[in-house]
Scaffold this active site. Structure first.
Site, PDB file in Angstrom:
ATOM      1  N   GLU A 246       0.835  -1.209   0.000  1.00 20.33           N
ATOM      2  CA  GLU A 246       0.000   0.000   0.000  1.00 20.33           C
ATOM      3  C   GLU A 246       0.866   1.254   0.000  1.00 20.33           C
ATOM      4  O   GLU A 246       1.875   1.320   0.697  1.00 20.33           O
ATOM      5  CB  GLU A 246      -0.912   0.001   1.231  1.00 20.33           C
ATOM      6  CG  GLU A 246      -1.979   1.072   1.217  1.00 20.33           C
ATOM      7  CD  GLU A 246      -2.993   0.886   2.332  1.00 20.33           C
ATOM      8  OE1 GLU A 246      -3.440   1.906   2.879  1.00 20.33           O
ATOM      9  OE2 GLU A 246      -3.322  -0.274   2.670  1.00 20.33           O
TER      10      GLU A 246
ATOM     11  N   GLU B  66      -3.277  10.235   2.512  1.00 17.73           N
ATOM     12  CA  GLU B  66      -4.491  10.349   3.305  1.00 17.73           C
ATOM     13  C   GLU B  66      -4.613  11.793   3.784  1.00 17.73           C
ATOM     14  O   GLU B  66      -3.661  12.347   4.341  1.00 17.73           O
ATOM     15  CB  GLU B  66      -4.470   9.393   4.499  1.00 17.73           C
ATOM     16  CG  GLU B  66      -4.589   7.933   4.085  1.00 17.73           C
ATOM     17  CD  GLU B  66      -4.564   6.990   5.273  1.00 17.73           C
ATOM     18  OE1 GLU B  66      -5.317   5.997   5.249  1.00 17.73           O
ATOM     19  OE2 GLU B  66      -3.783   7.239   6.219  1.00 17.73           O
TER      20      GLU B  66
ATOM     21  N   GLN C  59      -1.214  12.808   5.312  1.00 21.30           N
ATOM     22  CA  GLN C  59      -0.392  11.686   5.782  1.00 21.30           C
ATOM     23  C   GLN C  59       0.013  10.831   4.597  1.00 21.30           C
ATOM     24  O   GLN C  59      -0.789  10.574   3.701  1.00 21.30           O
ATOM     25  CB  GLN C  59      -1.169  10.839   6.791  1.00 21.30           C
ATOM     26  CG  GLN C  59      -0.409   9.607   7.279  1.00 21.30           C
ATOM     27  CD  GLN C  59      -1.039   8.991   8.518  1.00 21.30           C
ATOM     28  OE1 GLN C  59      -1.287   9.679   9.504  1.00 21.30           O
ATOM     29  NE2 GLN C  59      -1.285   7.691   8.477  1.00 21.30           N
TER      30      GLN C  59
ATOM     31  N   ASN D 125       1.855   7.018   3.650  1.00 24.15           N
ATOM     32  CA  ASN D 125       2.181   5.702   4.201  1.00 24.15           C
ATOM     33  C   ASN D 125       2.876   4.859   3.144  1.00 24.15           C
ATOM     34  O   ASN D 125       2.554   4.960   1.949  1.00 24.15           O
ATOM     35  CB  ASN D 125       0.919   4.948   4.641  1.00 24.15           C
ATOM     36  CG  ASN D 125       0.064   5.726   5.619  1.00 24.15           C
ATOM     37  OD1 ASN D 125       0.579   6.321   6.553  1.00 24.15           O
ATOM     38  ND2 ASN D 125      -1.249   5.732   5.407  1.00 24.15           N
TER      39      ASN D 125
ATOM     40  N   ARG E  50       4.960  -2.478  11.050  1.00 26.84           N
ATOM     41  CA  ARG E  50       6.115  -1.581  10.988  1.00 26.84           C
ATOM     42  C   ARG E  50       5.684  -0.336  10.201  1.00 26.84           C
ATOM     43  O   ARG E  50       6.167  -0.078   9.108  1.00 26.84           O
ATOM     44  CB  ARG E  50       7.304  -2.276  10.330  1.00 26.84           C
ATOM     45  CG  ARG E  50       7.859  -3.421  11.138  1.00 26.84           C
ATOM     46  CD  ARG E  50       9.046  -4.092  10.464  1.00 26.84           C
ATOM     47  NE  ARG E  50       8.686  -4.715   9.196  1.00 26.84           N
ATOM     48  CZ  ARG E  50       8.073  -5.898   9.104  1.00 26.84           C
ATOM     49  NH1 ARG E  50       7.734  -6.564  10.193  1.00 26.84           N
ATOM     50  NH2 ARG E  50       7.784  -6.428   7.931  1.00 26.84           N
TER      51      ARG E  50
ATOM     52  N   ARG F 192       9.210   4.118  18.917  1.00 24.76           N
ATOM     53  CA  ARG F 192       8.789   2.933  18.157  1.00 24.76           C
ATOM     54  C   ARG F 192       9.979   2.198  17.563  1.00 24.76           C
ATOM     55  O   ARG F 192       9.997   0.963  17.539  1.00 24.76           O
ATOM     56  CB  ARG F 192       7.839   3.348  17.025  1.00 24.76           C
ATOM     57  CG  ARG F 192       6.499   3.862  17.489  1.00 24.76           C
ATOM     58  CD  ARG F 192       5.711   4.450  16.328  1.00 24.76           C
ATOM     59  NE  ARG F 192       5.273   3.444  15.376  1.00 24.76           N
ATOM     60  CZ  ARG F 192       4.713   3.734  14.200  1.00 24.76           C
ATOM     61  NH1 ARG F 192       4.554   5.012  13.846  1.00 24.76           N
ATOM     62  NH2 ARG F 192       4.322   2.786  13.386  1.00 24.76           N
TER      63      ARG F 192
END
Length: 361
Positions: A112, A116, A129, A131, A140, A313
């Protein structure tokens, strides 16, 4: 796959040896398609409108449903673009998306690439956003968020995704704003920003490599879109309508009628090697020093979150991240910018650009 990669490299090398671009096509010259030529309704067709010529489409979110459409073909790689105008006013919780995915086919291992657009309260700015997911690597997450340097509700602006076997580049109005390279020499800039130091890096299976379709959707993202769900969709301010035009599907389509689950494994990818070479030698695809400087400038001025500096993270940066010690100081350990953009209704002031043009490549 290996044969296709070798073919592409040989073609690219012959182009570079000629010391010229083998193709020159700025964004404005890339052919567009009408809705009927390239797309089909996905859901909420009653909330979809089309111009008489089919070159413009609107999708609406109301109390009954959202709306969306999908490309008729899956593509191995390509340039995918749309001119987008977002709904104005109080849009908290509203999500508008322009993206590539194969989640309908590869449920557990999908790829993907997303734009967004995340709505906000009245008087507050939309967030954008991006991705990057490959082979089901959503655990992840590789998210980045930005505020835009313009009002996306006042006029249409162009958002583009360039996806090849070696890199992914996101563009806003023709300016690159994010690049993820599949394999590269990993650059970690010194504290003074004066030079790279690092080793080779590889995204491996996390890089999106299977054929994907193009999706355009509007939907209710109340649970997360605006301040992690603090502000939900208020349908009293609706309906919410996004407009799309200038649709570009410049890619190598997967073989029609074949099993999409097998197309990334053999002859279909080899067939697309020449098409990818033509794509990657176009003027807009060649990442010059000027373009890299423009990208770095956009990111310094507009980025409000990056996974590359989210050490909570990822204590070790992800493979595609270019870690700049000076830039890192501008972000919290959880990846958010230390500058406050949440209440801005006008573009933020410029941040200083510390990296020179000579260092941009």
């Amino acid at each position: 796959m290996a044969a296709a990669a070798v073919t592409l490299l040989l073609l690219f090398a012959s182009c570079m040896h000629a010391a010229v671009f083998c193709a020159a096509a700025p964004f404005d010259e890339v052919p567009t398609v009408t809705f009927d030529e390239g797309f089909a309704p996905l859901f909420g067709e009653s909330n979809m409108g089309r111009s008489s010529g089919g070159d413009a489409v609107s999708i609406t979110l109301d109390r009954s449903t959202g709306s969306g459409f999908i490309s008729k073909r899956y593509y191995h790689h390509g340039l995918f673009s749309a001119d987008v105008k977002l709904p104005a006013g109080h849009t908290a919780g509203v999500v508008v998306a322009f993206y590539l995915s194969n989640g309908d086919v590869f449920e557990a291992t999908h790829d993907e690439l997303d734009f967004e657009f995340l709505g906000n309260r009245a008087g507050h700015r939309w967030r954008m956003q991006t991705n990057v997911y490959g082979n089901g690597s959503t655990a992840r997450g590789r998210e980045e968020r930005y505020v835009l340097p313009f009002d996306p509700t006042a006029a249409k602006h162009r958002f583009s995704i360039l996806w090849s076997s070696s890199s992914v580049v996101f563009y806003v109005d023709g300016t690159p704003v994010r690049e993820a390279q599949r394999r590269r020499s990993r650059r970690r800039f010194t504290d003074d920003g004066m030079g790279p130091d690092g080793d080779d890096s590889d995204m491996g299976a996390d890089y999106p490599s299977k054929p994907m379709a193009v999706y355009v959707t509007i939907w209710d993202g109340s649970t997360w879109a605006t301040e992690n769900g603090k502000h939900t969709v208020d349908y009293g301010h609706g309906p919410f309508t996004a407009e799309f035009s200038g649709l570009v599907l410049r890619g190598c389509p997967a073989d029609a009628g074949a099993d999409i689950r097998q197309l990334h494994l053999g002859a279909s990818t080899q067939r697309c090697a020449t098409a990818e070479w033509e794509l990657m030698t176009a003027e807009y695809a060649v990442m010059t020093a000027r373009k890299r400087a423009d990208m770095r400038r956009f990111r310094r001025r507009q980025m409000v979150y990056t996974v590359c500096y989210d050490t909570d993270r990822y204590p070790a940066a992800l493979p595609e991240c270019e870690v700049n010690a000076a830039d890192r100081q501008m972000f919290e350990r959880w990846g958010e910018s230390k500058a406050s953009f949440s209440s801005r209704t006008t573009p933020p002031p410029p941040r200083p650009l510390a990296v020179s043009m000579m260092q941009a490549d």
